[in-house]
Design a protein around this motif. Sequence first.
Motif, PDB file in Angstrom:
ATOM      1  N   GLU A   1       0.831  -1.208   0.000  1.00  0.00           N
ATOM      2  CA  GLU A   1       0.000   0.000   0.000  1.00  0.00           C
ATOM      3  C   GLU A   1       0.860   1.251   0.000  1.00  0.00           C
ATOM      4  O   GLU A   1       0.553   2.230  -0.683  1.00  0.00           O
ATOM      5  N   ARG A   2       1.935   1.235   0.754  1.00  0.00           N
ATOM      6  CA  ARG A   2       2.815   2.415   0.814  1.00  0.00           C
ATOM      7  C   ARG A   2       3.481   2.689  -0.531  1.00  0.00           C
ATOM      8  O   ARG A   2       3.856   3.825  -0.821  1.00  0.00           O
ATOM      9  N   ILE A   3       3.624   1.645  -1.349  1.00  0.00           N
ATOM     10  CA  ILE A   3       4.270   1.806  -2.654  1.00  0.00           C
ATOM     11  C   ILE A   3       3.268   2.246  -3.718  1.00  0.00           C
ATOM     12  O   ILE A   3       3.511   3.178  -4.487  1.00  0.00           O
ATOM     13  N   ILE A   4       2.112   1.582  -3.769  1.00  0.00           N
ATOM     14  CA  ILE A   4       1.123   1.880  -4.815  1.00  0.00           C
ATOM     15  C   ILE A   4       0.326   3.132  -4.482  1.00  0.00           C
ATOM     16  O   ILE A   4       0.058   3.966  -5.329  1.00  0.00           O
ATOM     17  N   ARG A   5      -0.104   3.249  -3.229  1.00  0.00           N
ATOM     18  CA  ARG A   5      -0.958   4.351  -2.776  1.00  0.00           C
ATOM     19  C   ARG A   5      -2.097   4.623  -3.776  1.00  0.00           C
ATOM     20  O   ARG A   5      -2.190   5.717  -4.357  1.00  0.00           O
ATOM     21  N   PRO A   6      -2.975   3.647  -3.984  1.00  0.00           N
ATOM     22  CA  PRO A   6      -4.024   3.831  -4.995  1.00  0.00           C
ATOM     23  C   PRO A   6      -5.030   4.897  -4.603  1.00  0.00           C
ATOM     24  O   PRO A   6      -5.377   5.038  -3.429  1.00  0.00           O
ATOM     25  N   THR A   7      -5.495   5.628  -5.593  1.00  0.00           N
ATOM     26  CA  THR A   7      -6.613   6.545  -5.386  1.00  0.00           C
ATOM     27  C   THR A   7      -7.936   5.835  -5.644  1.00  0.00           C
ATOM     28  O   THR A   7      -8.979   6.240  -5.138  1.00  0.00           O
ATOM     29  N   ILE A   8      -7.882   4.769  -6.461  1.00  0.00           N
ATOM     30  CA  ILE A   8      -9.052   3.944  -6.763  1.00  0.00           C
ATOM     31  C   ILE A   8      -8.701   2.504  -6.416  1.00  0.00           C
ATOM     32  O   ILE A   8      -7.738   1.945  -6.961  1.00  0.00           O
ATOM     33  N   GLY A   9      -9.445   1.910  -5.506  1.00  0.00           N
ATOM     34  CA  GLY A   9      -9.202   0.521  -5.131  1.00  0.00           C
ATOM     35  C   GLY A   9     -10.155  -0.405  -5.860  1.00  0.00           C
ATOM     36  O   GLY A   9     -11.326  -0.084  -6.044  1.00  0.00           O
ATOM     37  N   VAL A  10      -9.647  -1.561  -6.286  1.00  0.00           N
ATOM     38  CA  VAL A  10     -10.474  -2.563  -6.953  1.00  0.00           C
ATOM     39  C   VAL A  10     -10.256  -3.909  -6.283  1.00  0.00           C
ATOM     40  O   VAL A  10      -9.116  -4.384  -6.185  1.00  0.00           O
ATOM     41  N   MET A  11     -11.338  -4.518  -5.817  1.00  0.00           N
ATOM     42  CA  MET A  11     -11.283  -5.844  -5.220  1.00  0.00           C
ATOM     43  C   MET A  11     -11.952  -6.832  -6.162  1.00  0.00           C
ATOM     44  O   MET A  11     -13.136  -6.713  -6.470  1.00  0.00           O
ATOM     45  N   THR A  12     -11.177  -7.800  -6.647  1.00  0.00           N
ATOM     46  CA  THR A  12     -11.740  -8.843  -7.489  1.00  0.00           C
ATOM     47  C   THR A  12     -12.202 -10.001  -6.605  1.00  0.00           C
ATOM     48  O   THR A  12     -12.291  -9.875  -5.383  1.00  0.00           O
ATOM     49  N   HIS A  13     -12.478 -11.121  -7.213  1.00  0.00           N
ATOM     50  CA  HIS A  13     -13.018 -12.287  -6.496  1.00  0.00           C
ATOM     51  C   HIS A  13     -12.073 -12.769  -5.391  1.00  0.00           C
ATOM     52  O   HIS A  13     -10.856 -12.833  -5.583  1.00  0.00           O
TER      53      HIS A  13
END
Length: 203
Positions: free
Chosen positions: A100-112
């Motif tokens: 998380e500290r590396i990507i720091r997404p503004t939009i999170g996507v959870m797949t299956h």
Amino acid sequence: LPQANIVQVEDTLEALQAIASWHRGRFHLPIIGITGSNGKTIVKEWLFQMLRSEERIVRSPGSWNSQVGVPLSVWQLGPEHTLGIFEAGISKPGEMAALERIIRPTIGVMTHIGDAHDEGFGGDRARKEMEKRLLFEHAEIVIDAHSLNVIEQEVRGDGTSVIVRRGNDDHAFTIPFTDRASVANALTCIAVCLHLGRSAQWI
């Protein structure tokens, strides 16, 4: 290695992740972070195919979603990019916080969420999902299976016709797949594109 710069560190993985995290902090653009047990790479590649004509996209090469793959992926970020799409995979507790500290997404996507890596979480799938959701700690929005309300769904020939509701609006799509996993992944991509402001007609 006469032309190389060599930095001596106590832990090479921590150093790689720290450098990648610093590099990520230099850029302010939408970043999509994808996690889940299955479908991460498919969703990432489908989003790339859908959006590449309008965005300058940097993304994880292949399935580079590990503790080493994520920092190497994020290192590709440059000032020419308008959108990042990175996937994150974990196999045991404690790994997602670093990603998380590396990507720091503004939009999170959870797949299956399936049975992959269940053993690393003592067979507790709920615990595994909680750990995966740490990727979204600072995300502005999280897109998952509940982001679109499926009003109708019917297999027709080689495709699946769906009507989905987002907010007060209904949208109809024909998905060129009939299996459950592909339809779910397509709906995830549709939800992301709607969030990014694309119309149903554009999608």
